[in-house]
Design an enzyme around this catalytic site. Structure first.
Site, PDB file in Angstrom:
ATOM      1  N   CYS A  24       0.993  -1.398   0.101  1.00  0.00           N
ATOM      2  CA  CYS A  24       0.220  -0.154  -0.007  1.00  0.00           C
ATOM      3  C   CYS A  24       0.847   1.213  -0.064  1.00  0.00           C
ATOM      4  CB  CYS A  24      -0.829   0.046   1.075  1.00  0.00           C
ATOM      5  SG  CYS A  24      -2.039   1.590   1.396  1.00  0.00           S
ATOM      6  N   CYS A  32      -2.150   7.802   4.705  1.00  0.00           N
ATOM      7  CA  CYS A  32      -3.394   6.797   5.368  1.00  0.00           C
ATOM      8  C   CYS A  32      -2.574   5.870   6.310  1.00  0.00           C
ATOM      9  CB  CYS A  32      -4.041   6.344   4.661  1.00  0.00           C
ATOM     10  SG  CYS A  32      -5.687   5.306   5.164  1.00  0.00           S
ATOM     11  N   CYS A  35      -5.185   1.426   8.550  1.00  0.00           N
ATOM     12  CA  CYS A  35      -4.733   0.033   8.804  1.00  0.00           C
ATOM     13  C   CYS A  35      -3.239  -0.004   9.712  1.00  0.00           C
ATOM     14  CB  CYS A  35      -4.663  -0.826   7.421  1.00  0.00           C
ATOM     15  SG  CYS A  35      -5.799  -0.757   6.590  1.00  0.00           S
ATOM     16  N   CYS A 105      -7.446   2.925  -3.224  1.00  0.00           N
ATOM     17  CA  CYS A 105      -7.105   2.048  -1.977  1.00  0.00           C
ATOM     18  C   CYS A 105      -7.181   0.415  -1.983  1.00  0.00           C
ATOM     19  CB  CYS A 105      -8.247   2.234  -0.767  1.00  0.00           C
ATOM     20  SG  CYS A 105      -8.221   1.092   0.735  1.00  0.00           S
ATOM     21  N   GLN A 227     -22.186  -6.754   6.765  1.00  0.00           N
ATOM     22  CA  GLN A 227     -20.684  -6.723   6.758  1.00  0.00           C
ATOM     23  C   GLN A 227     -19.873  -6.532   5.732  1.00  0.00           C
ATOM     24  OE1 GLN A 227     -19.439  -7.335   9.550  1.00  0.00           O
ATOM     25  NE2 GLN A 227     -21.119  -8.806  10.915  1.00  0.00           N
ATOM     26  N   GLU A 277     -35.714  -6.423  14.194  1.00  0.00           N
ATOM     27  CA  GLU A 277     -34.829  -5.431  13.843  1.00  0.00           C
ATOM     28  C   GLU A 277     -35.304  -4.284  13.925  1.00  0.00           C
ATOM     29  OE1 GLU A 277     -32.093  -2.917  12.598  1.00  0.00           O
ATOM     30  OE2 GLU A 277     -31.481  -5.254  12.987  1.00  0.00           O
ATOM     31  N   ASN A 321     -26.723 -10.486  17.093  1.00  0.00           N
ATOM     32  CA  ASN A 321     -25.833  -9.843  16.382  1.00  0.00           C
ATOM     33  C   ASN A 321     -25.804  -8.274  16.341  1.00  0.00           C
ATOM     34  OD1 ASN A 321     -23.723  -9.352  14.374  1.00  0.00           O
ATOM     35  ND2 ASN A 321     -25.193  -9.378  12.713  1.00  0.00           N
ATOM     36  N   CYS A 347     -19.000  -8.008  17.218  1.00  0.00           N
ATOM     37  CA  CYS A 347     -17.783  -6.910  16.702  1.00  0.00           C
ATOM     38  C   CYS A 347     -17.147  -6.376  17.628  1.00  0.00           C
ATOM     39  CB  CYS A 347     -18.404  -6.078  15.550  1.00  0.00           C
ATOM     40  SG  CYS A 347     -19.648  -4.908  16.062  1.00  0.00           S
TER      41      CYS A 347
END
Length: 388
Positions: A24, A32, A35, A105, A227, A277, A321, A347
């Protein structure tokens, strides 16, 4: 720059090696650094992630972590637009509010990268003035582009007002070169650190992007959540479904069900399922997919934390979830209920640990980490709990 070959856990059937790092130029040039773990070999990222999560959670058997491709895995690009009409940047904002262009990216799926020059042309030709954050003026705040496994795209333009809609509609023909299923404008008049506003205007297409996952055509409307890593999400659904099939519950309730991913996968075994939901748009999509499948499934708009779990009405198995904040008070209600088994997809391992501590009567029997977000410390964790 180019992403390395896809990686997965060594030893898993058909899995390639994870030894190749991602190249990258943005990271190398310090343009950037999102990450944060990119300089760490991927095998080490996985091992350290597994160790962190195991240290946070109660002791349980763990399957080997499910790895991701190291590049080209993100199905959604959320790009801030800055600069000028004639020289826009499409990427992120620096600390001073100026734009950093990241249109190539290497995390993004290739159809997203390929679309970026066309989107830049649209900004220039339709005179969509990029929003100037420090001075609070301009119109175009974000471009949000989602790619389906079939190569279709859904585009959302987050605008400050309706001022540019006429010009935008006039130049929509520029987008004919892209495989777009949906184009919409989202209105965000306020100056605040959020991605989108409350009003969505469909400009072209059906307004639905079909995400075909494990043979199920999940329907995403502009404001739907899915996701960001389709391949790993597919594996997550397969694993959860395998656990559910082993338990073979007579009844299943999917809380925070979104567009119905977990419930509809479980429904393929012929069992009745239900989902809850808070977002009506997602429930409409889940109902449409269920009808197309002929599934015995019902979906309801509501607050997952207030669902009736009392007495004989309690489902045998509950899937949760939740967002990053976890399930909160629902943990206590599950603990006090007659629910025999819970499959929890999280998550956020920190809130997962807190929720598990609030359910001591539900014992963790196995877990698996799914690396949905390579090169960061974020991960999706799937845990199965059974009544002690």
């Amino acid at each position: 720059m180019s992403p390395a070959a896809p990686g997965d856990v060594p030893g898993e059937a058909g899995a390639p090696s994870t030894s190749v790092a991602l190249d990258c130029a943005y990271f190398d040039a310090w343009r950037c650094r999102s990450c944060t773990l990119l300089a760490t070999p991927y095998e080490r990222q996985l091992a350290e992630q597994q160790a962190r999560i195991e240290a946070l959670l109660p002791e349980m058997p763990w399957d080997a972590p499910h790895a991701s491709a190291v590049g080209g895995f993100r199905n959604k690009a959320k790009m801030a637009v800055a600069g000028s009409v004639d020289a826009p940047t499409i990427g992120i904002l620096a600390a001073d509010g100026s734009g950093i262009d990241l249109r190539a990216c290497p995390l993004h799926e290739q159809p997203i990268v390929d679309a970026m020059p066309v989107l830049e042309q649209l900004v220039r030709d339709a005179r969509l003035t990029p929003y100037d954050v420090p001075n609070r003026r301009g119109e175009l705040k974000h471009l949000i582009l989602t790619a389906s496994p079939d190569g279709e795209l859904a585009l959302r333009l987050v605008l400050r007002s309706t001022e540019s809609l006429g010009r935008l509609r006039k130049h929509l023909g520029l987008l004919d070169a892209l495989p777009l299923a949906s184009v919409s404008a989202n209105l965000l008049p306020q100056h605040k650190a959020v991605l989108e506003g409350d009003d969505e205007l469909l400009l072209a297409g059906s307004g639905v992007l079909e995400m075909r996952v494990n043979g199920i055509g999940l329907r995403l409307r502009p404001r739907s959540f899915f996701q960001t890593n389709t391949a790993v999400a597919s594996a997550l659904y397969r694993e959860a479904t395998a656990w559910i099939d082993e338990a073979d519950p007579a009844s299943l309730l999917d809380l925070y069900c979104g567009v119905g991913g977990f419930a509809l996968h479980a429904a393929r075994a012929g069992r009745p399922v239900a989902g809850v939901e808070v977002t009506a748009e997602a429930i409409d999509a889940a109902r449409e997919t269920a009808a197309a499948m002929g599934a015995d499934a019902s979906f309801t708009v509501g607050d997952a934390t207030s669902v009736d779990l009392e007495g004989a009405r309690a489902p045998e198995l509950v899937v949760v979830n939740p967002p990053r904040r976890g399930i909160g008070e629902l943990a206590g209600r599950l603990e006090a209920s007659a629910v025999r088994r819970v499959v929890y997809s999280s998550c956020n391992p920190v809130t997962l640990a807190k929720d598990l501590a609030a359910m001591p009567g539900l014992r963790p029997v196995r877990g698996r980490v799914f690396d949905m977000f390579p090169h960061t410390e974020h991960a999706e964790v799937l845990v199965e709990l059974e009544r002690a």
